[in-house]
Design an enzyme around this catalytic site. Structure first.
Site, short mmCIF file in Angstrom:
data_model
loop_
_atom_site.label_atom_id
_atom_site.label_comp_id
_atom_site.label_asym_id
_atom_site.label_seq_id
_atom_site.Cartn_x
_atom_site.Cartn_y
_atom_site.Cartn_z
N GLY A 154 42.91 -7.82 4.31
CA GLY A 154 43.87 -7.31 3.35
C GLY A 154 43.42 -5.97 2.76
CG HIS B 86 44.44 -15.71 2.13
ND1 HIS B 86 44.47 -16.20 0.86
CD2 HIS B 86 43.26 -15.07 2.26
CE1 HIS B 86 43.36 -15.88 0.23
NE2 HIS B 86 42.60 -15.17 1.04
#
Ligand code: PAF
Length: 280
Positions: free
Chosen positions: A147, A37
């Site tokens: 992601g 993250h």
């Protein structure tokens, strides 16, 4: 870093930034943050003037009540990590802010949503598509960062943004891995020490299959070898381990265009997913 939980307050801060000519990036998360993250936050900081991170464990994308209940919630730690990473605003709404009484709309991306993950988690991607649409509309961000670990999710988000003319640019960021190859995931926190030692076998088997396919091995045989290796290492079940077209995700039995190897497998009580590029 400011923390806001209501849409009105969020919009007013973003409007101020935009009046000042600043671009805004958003990193949507469900919390339980890890380095993966933080790499999205770093990309957002490099790409935009102001960065919002959202932390919202989205009930609509869980098709299993136990999975939702067990999802790690670590908001104080997450907030400290985001502040340290230089995020300007944390948006952490309660479920009733995102889904107020009478909420009745679902965003669904047909085709892409019912394959692979969608086969094993029915309705999951409708929940993802709905909440991502809402987060993009609520924040008004110019760019959003996701992601590549959730490759199918990334393709779905790209498609919905294009189909709905949402004025945000989607940026995919490379999967962050532990030193032994395991893809970073909030779910890794739920692995026992023994399971954690077995977990890299998924990526290792996928990397070996990708190398074999690139080297000309028949795709079905390479995939079968990889599935067997994952189970032999100690995984309980491989739900899928397949070669797909990189963007449209159509099944491939020959490597004749850019492809992605995608897999989901159960290790103890934890379902791990991973994917890697396979270029012809
Ligand atoms: O990838 C995730 O963490 C979630 O699916 C997302 C994009 C934050 C939507 O809830």
């Amino acid at each position: 870093m400011r923390t806001l939980r209501d849409v009105k307050g969020l919009r007013s801060v973003v409007a101020g930034w935009k009046r000042a000519g600043q671009s805004v990036g958003v990193v949507p998360t469900m919390g339980a943050l890890h380095e993966g993250h933080l790499s999205l936050v770093a990309a957002a900081k490099a790409g935009t003037d102001r960065v919002i991170a959202t932390v919202f464990v989205n009930p609509m994308q869980f098709n299993n009540a136990e999975d939702l209940a067990k999802y790690p919630r670590t908001e104080d730690r997450d907030a400290a990590m985001l502040m340290e990473a230089g995020v300007d605003l944390l948006f952490a709404p309660a479920p009733e802010v995102v889904y107020p009484d009478g909420f009745a709309t679902t965003v669904g991306v047909s085709g892409l949503s019912t394959d692979l993950e969608g086969t094993f988690r029915p309705g999951h991607f409708d929940g993802v598509a709905t909440v991502v649409t809402k987060l993009l509309m609520m924040t008004g961000a110019d760019r959003a960062y996701f992601g590549e670990k959730d490759w199918q999710q990334l393709q779905i988000v790209r498609r919905l943004v294009r189909d709905l003319n949402i004025p945000a640019t989607i940026t995919g960021c490379a999967t962050r891995r532990e030193a032994d190859g395991l893809a970073m995931s909030s779910r890794n926190l739920r692995l026992s020490a023994e399971e954690r030692a077995v977990a890299p076998a998924l990526h290792n088997a996928m990397a070996a299959a990708a190398a074999a396919i690139r080297g000309g091995a028949p795709v079905p045989a390479a995939l079968a070898t990889a599935r067997d290796a994952v189970v032999a290492a100690g995984f309980a079940e491989v739900e899928y381990l397949e070669l797909r077209e990189a963007e449209g995700l159509a099944p491939l039995d020959r490597l004749d265009r850019p492809a992605r190897l995608l897999a989901a497998a159960w290790l103890g009580p934890v379902r791990l997913i991973d994917n890697i590029a396979v270029a012809p």
